[in-house]
Scaffold this motif. Structure first.
Motif, mmCIF file in Angstrom:
data_model
loop_
_atom_site.group_PDB
_atom_site.id
_atom_site.type_symbol
_atom_site.label_atom_id
_atom_site.label_comp_id
_atom_site.label_asym_id
_atom_site.label_seq_id
_atom_site.Cartn_x
_atom_site.Cartn_y
_atom_site.Cartn_z
ATOM 1 N N ALA B 91 29.492 51.904 47.102
ATOM 2 C CA ALA B 91 30.941 51.162 46.952
ATOM 3 C C ALA B 91 30.959 49.781 46.630
ATOM 4 O O ALA B 91 31.385 49.193 45.905
ATOM 5 C CB ALA B 91 31.587 51.662 48.036
ATOM 6 N N THR B 92 29.548 49.296 47.911
ATOM 7 C CA THR B 92 30.251 47.871 47.642
ATOM 8 C C THR B 92 29.571 47.537 46.008
ATOM 9 O O THR B 92 30.087 46.073 45.683
ATOM 10 C CB THR B 92 28.905 47.044 48.551
ATOM 11 O OG1 THR B 92 29.838 47.274 49.339
ATOM 12 C CG2 THR B 92 29.258 45.731 48.350
ATOM 13 N N GLY B 95 32.424 47.505 43.709
ATOM 14 C CA GLY B 95 33.077 47.017 43.826
ATOM 15 C C GLY B 95 33.082 45.400 43.049
ATOM 16 O O GLY B 95 33.340 44.701 42.805
ATOM 17 N N PHE B 96 31.853 45.336 43.061
ATOM 18 C CA PHE B 96 30.973 43.474 43.038
ATOM 19 C C PHE B 96 31.037 44.017 41.070
ATOM 20 O O PHE B 96 31.574 42.918 40.362
ATOM 21 C CB PHE B 96 29.569 43.549 43.242
ATOM 22 C CG PHE B 96 29.651 42.628 44.169
ATOM 23 C CD1 PHE B 96 29.202 43.128 45.084
ATOM 24 C CD2 PHE B 96 30.391 41.348 44.444
ATOM 25 C CE1 PHE B 96 28.711 41.854 46.373
ATOM 26 C CE2 PHE B 96 30.447 40.610 45.318
ATOM 27 C CZ PHE B 96 28.933 41.288 46.586
ATOM 28 N N LEU B 99 34.375 43.864 40.091
ATOM 29 C CA LEU B 99 35.576 42.405 39.757
ATOM 30 C C LEU B 99 34.735 41.721 38.818
ATOM 31 O O LEU B 99 35.814 40.779 38.235
ATOM 32 C CB LEU B 99 34.958 41.921 41.174
ATOM 33 C CG LEU B 99 35.690 42.032 42.337
ATOM 34 C CD1 LEU B 99 35.394 41.704 43.246
ATOM 35 C CD2 LEU B 99 37.120 41.187 42.115
ATOM 36 N N ALA B 100 33.677 41.582 38.297
ATOM 37 C CA ALA B 100 32.583 40.687 36.891
ATOM 38 C C ALA B 100 33.170 41.806 35.779
ATOM 39 O O ALA B 100 33.868 40.656 35.015
ATOM 40 C CB ALA B 100 31.759 41.617 37.040
ATOM 41 N N PHE B 122 40.010 49.748 41.343
ATOM 42 C CA PHE B 122 39.489 50.414 42.293
ATOM 43 C C PHE B 122 39.614 51.264 43.213
ATOM 44 O O PHE B 122 38.975 51.191 44.047
ATOM 45 C CB PHE B 122 39.094 48.481 43.354
ATOM 46 C CG PHE B 122 38.915 48.346 44.586
ATOM 47 C CD1 PHE B 122 39.803 48.227 45.944
ATOM 48 C CD2 PHE B 122 37.697 47.933 44.820
ATOM 49 C CE1 PHE B 122 39.190 48.374 46.819
ATOM 50 C CE2 PHE B 122 36.994 47.455 45.736
ATOM 51 C CZ PHE B 122 37.625 48.182 46.778
ATOM 52 N N VAL B 126 36.623 53.194 43.623
ATOM 53 C CA VAL B 126 35.395 53.075 44.662
ATOM 54 C C VAL B 126 36.552 53.465 45.739
ATOM 55 O O VAL B 126 35.906 54.453 46.538
ATOM 56 C CB VAL B 126 35.759 51.379 44.658
ATOM 57 C CG1 VAL B 126 35.434 51.049 46.063
ATOM 58 C CG2 VAL B 126 35.537 50.353 43.804
#
Lengths: 499, 164
Positions: B91-92, B95-96, B99-100, B122, B126
């Motif tokens: 999940a992390t 998320g990255f 965002l990118a 998201f 996610v």
């Protein structure tokens, strides 16, 4: 206080209590609060954005409103720090440490309430020296030169020991030096030389995107990975802390206020630095220092009080000498100039009918903010029970917008992302984040002071020992560092048992 | 023999991945040290006296300090044998990535559309929320921050090809 000053302040209080002045004060406080809540927009941005609103006002009304905007914006940053662990500006970083922990325990309302009460107390009490001793205090501050700043900064570095207690001193030092190293990228503060200044790195790293990334993005990504459902699920705590907690909070506010006021007199002394020092002093005098970082009320009260007191004492050099000590006061200075008011030694004499109402309005603004924010604290605290996927969505979007709004360049959004990745990595590898922030805040000033001092002395480090104020800071730093373990050893006695 | 080789490779990889932070810090310290020295030589014609600290020398000093402290920390770890860490959750990483992606789309679609897409993706991908809920949340959040930052605060956000 002499009779003339007493008459001035009293008569201007009477003048101030007209409905229109109270209205401007209230409006300024509300607008400042609203803008200050937005991450990335602190007091300087709030003043800059709202300054045009004051363009058509009478000078007294303009000053009253600007002062209220300033204080309102300062408290606004506290709200996001406590509730969602995003510092609204650099001076709210320390509040995140214990404030957010209190929110996770359902005590967010208590944290916001003590922040409001502590800020009110420190801010109000700081106005008294301002009206009584402004000129001599300002003259005293001018004695500080680069070596004295170096001594003060080295004393500030000692505070990082407290922030590294859990992770270890070496890790704290590594993060501190990393933060200082990151400030070397960009333009050299003295010679203007470019250091790794190619492409977008030419402007270095602005602090706001860094804070958004480290705290906001890093925290959200960590929580997402852990599948956090809510910041807090249970019954929310009371608004006003229990009596014993309130007393502790008020005592911490008093100590933080004194520290913030004294240090805030120094030109270039940012509220962010005084909050670190106030927090560390509070931790050292506490009977349970190991609990700091887990949600203690003193950890919120002291830095918030220091923050407000620094803001108040910054007016002393501004009004007495015409020296704005922070970017926000620089905008205040510009506002004064717009109306043809020249801050400096003659301001109190030539424009007494404007200065004294300004000072009187500071008392009023503090009261207005307390009345405004105390009831709202309970409402704000309910945000802790909102399902985390909503909070995450809001935080992610606000972080990106807040990061962009710092300098209006897309590069800062990428900086925010990079530091979000760094923030996650630091949490993952269990490195302390606060020393990194401390290094980034102090790095430029440290380099400037060190190099200027060595230029003054022709390269000799003796300058730091030859100047009494600097030497005093260095001795104090050694005492702060060495005294606690010595006292503990002394108390445990020769047999090794405690008394 | 092959098993021993595989085992050693795994141990080395595990050591590197578990101590990636130390390696990065050591590398950064070295980079700053070398960069600072180079800068000091390059700017030597600016007239800094040798007994004072020039911009390059300061950077080199900070870089060396970072290198030294990172090495000390690395040795401390070896001595204390730090526990193995779990891999970052999926999940992390998602998320990255989002965002990118969102930041990349800003110049093309503008801030508002990119952030709205970020929130929708998201929440659905996610945190596994329903699409309708995600879209509604996205519209509300985008509208609120647009009003607060653009209309109230007067921040000019990038507009994309749509002009919004």
């Amino acid at each position: 206080m002499n009779i003339l000053q007493a008459e001035n302040i009293f008569s201007h209080f009477i003048t101030l209590l007209q409905p229109v002045h109270i209205l401007f004060c209230l409006l300024g406080a509300v607008l400042g609060n609203l803008v200050g809540v937005l991450p990335g927009l602190g007091p300087p941005a709030a003043l800059a954005i709202l300054l045009p609103l004051t363009a058509y006002m009478a000078p007294v009304d303009m000053l009253i409103m600007m002062a209220a905007i300033y204080y309102g914006a300062m408290y606004g940053g506290t709200i996001t720090s406590v509730l969602i662990n995003i510092p609204g500006e650099a001076s709210s970083v320390v509040t995140c440490i214990d404030g957010y922990q209190m929110t996770k325990q359902g005590r967010g309302a208590e944290a916001l309430a003590i922040a409001a009460i502590g800020s009110f107390m420190a801010g109000t009490l700081s106005i008294i020296p301002l009206q009584l001793f402004a000129p001599p205090l300002a003259e005293l501050a001018l004695v500080f030169g680069p070596p004295e700043y170096m001594g003060l900064l080295l004393m500030s570095f000692v505070t990082l020991v407290g922030f590294s207690a859990q992770s270890g001193l070496i890790k704290g030092l590594v993060m501190l030096v990393l933060g200082m190293a990151l400030t070397t990228i960009g333009v050299d503060p003295l010679a203007g030389a470019y250091r790794l200044g190619f492409g977008p790195f030419i402007g270095g790293f602005d602090l706001i995107p860094v804070l958004m990334g480290l705290f906001g993005l890093g925290e959200v990504l960590m929580a997402t990975g852990e599948d956090v459902q809510n910041i807090y699920k249970g019954k929310l705590g009371r608004l006003i802390p229990p009596r014993h907690e309130l007393v502790k909070g008020l005592k911490s506010s008093a100590r933080g206020g004194v520290i913030g006021f004294i240090l805030g007199l120094l030109p270039g002394m940012l509220p962010s630095v005084t909050t670190f020092i106030a927090y560390d002093v509070e931790r050292r005098v506490s009977k349970y220092p190991e609990k700091f970082g887990t949600g203690v009320i003193e950890g919120v009260a002291a830095p918030e009080a220091a923050n407000n007191a620094t803001a108040m004492s910054g007016f002393i050099p501004l009004l007495s000498l015409g020296v704005p000590t922070t970017p926000a006061l620089g905008i205040f200075f510009a506002g004064l100039m717009i109306y043809g008011l020249k801050p400096g030694p003659l301001l109190f004499q030539l424009n007494a009918d404007i200065v004294w109402p300004l000072i009187a309005s500071m008392y009023l603004a503090n009261v207005v903010l307390l009345i405004l924010n105390l009831p709202l604290a309970g409402i704000w605290a309910r945000a802790a029970r909102i399902p985390y996927h909503y909070i995450a969505a809001i935080v992610l979007s606000i972080c990106l917008v807040g990061a962009y709004s710092a300098r209006n360049i897309i590069w800062d959004v990428w900086v925010c992302l990079a530091f979000g990745l760094l923030g996650y990595a630091l949490r993952y590898y269990q490195w302390p984040i606060v020393p990194l922030i401390l290094g980034m805040i102090l790095g430029d000033k440290f380099e400037e002071s060190l190099r200027q001092s060595l230029e003054m002395s022709g390269g000799s480090f003796n300058i730091f020992f030859a100047r009494p104020i600097c030497l005093g800071f260095l001795i104090t730093a050694m005492i702060i560092l060495l005294a606690p373990p010595i006292i503990r050893k002394f108390r445990s006695g020769p047999s090794g048992t405690s008394d | 023999m092959n098993r021993e080789h595989d085992y050693r490779s795994k141990v080395v990889w595990l050591s590197i991945s578990q101590n990636m932070d130390s390696f990065c810090l050591i590398a950064m310290g070295l980079l700053l040290f070398v960069g600072g020295l180079h800068l000091d030589f390059a700017y030597s014609d600016l007239g800094f006296r040798p007994e004072t600290i020039g911009p390059g020398a300061y950077m080199a000093g900070i870089g060396f300090l970072l290198f030294l402290l990172s090495v000390i920390d690395g040795f401390t770890r070896i001595k204390n044998s730090v526990k193995k860490k779990a891999k970052p959750p999926v999940a992390t990483l998602k998320g990255f990535f989002l965002l990118a992606l969102s930041a990349s789309l800003i110049p093309l679609f503008g801030f508002s559309i990119s952030i709205a897409l970020l929130i929708i993706l998201f929440m659905t991908w996610v945190t596994r929320q329903r699409l309708l809920k995600s879209i509604l949340t996205s519209i509300i959040v985008t509208a609120v921050y647009y009003v607060m930052f653009v209309k109230v605060a007067g921040i000019v956000l990038p507009k994309g090809i749509i002009g919004f």
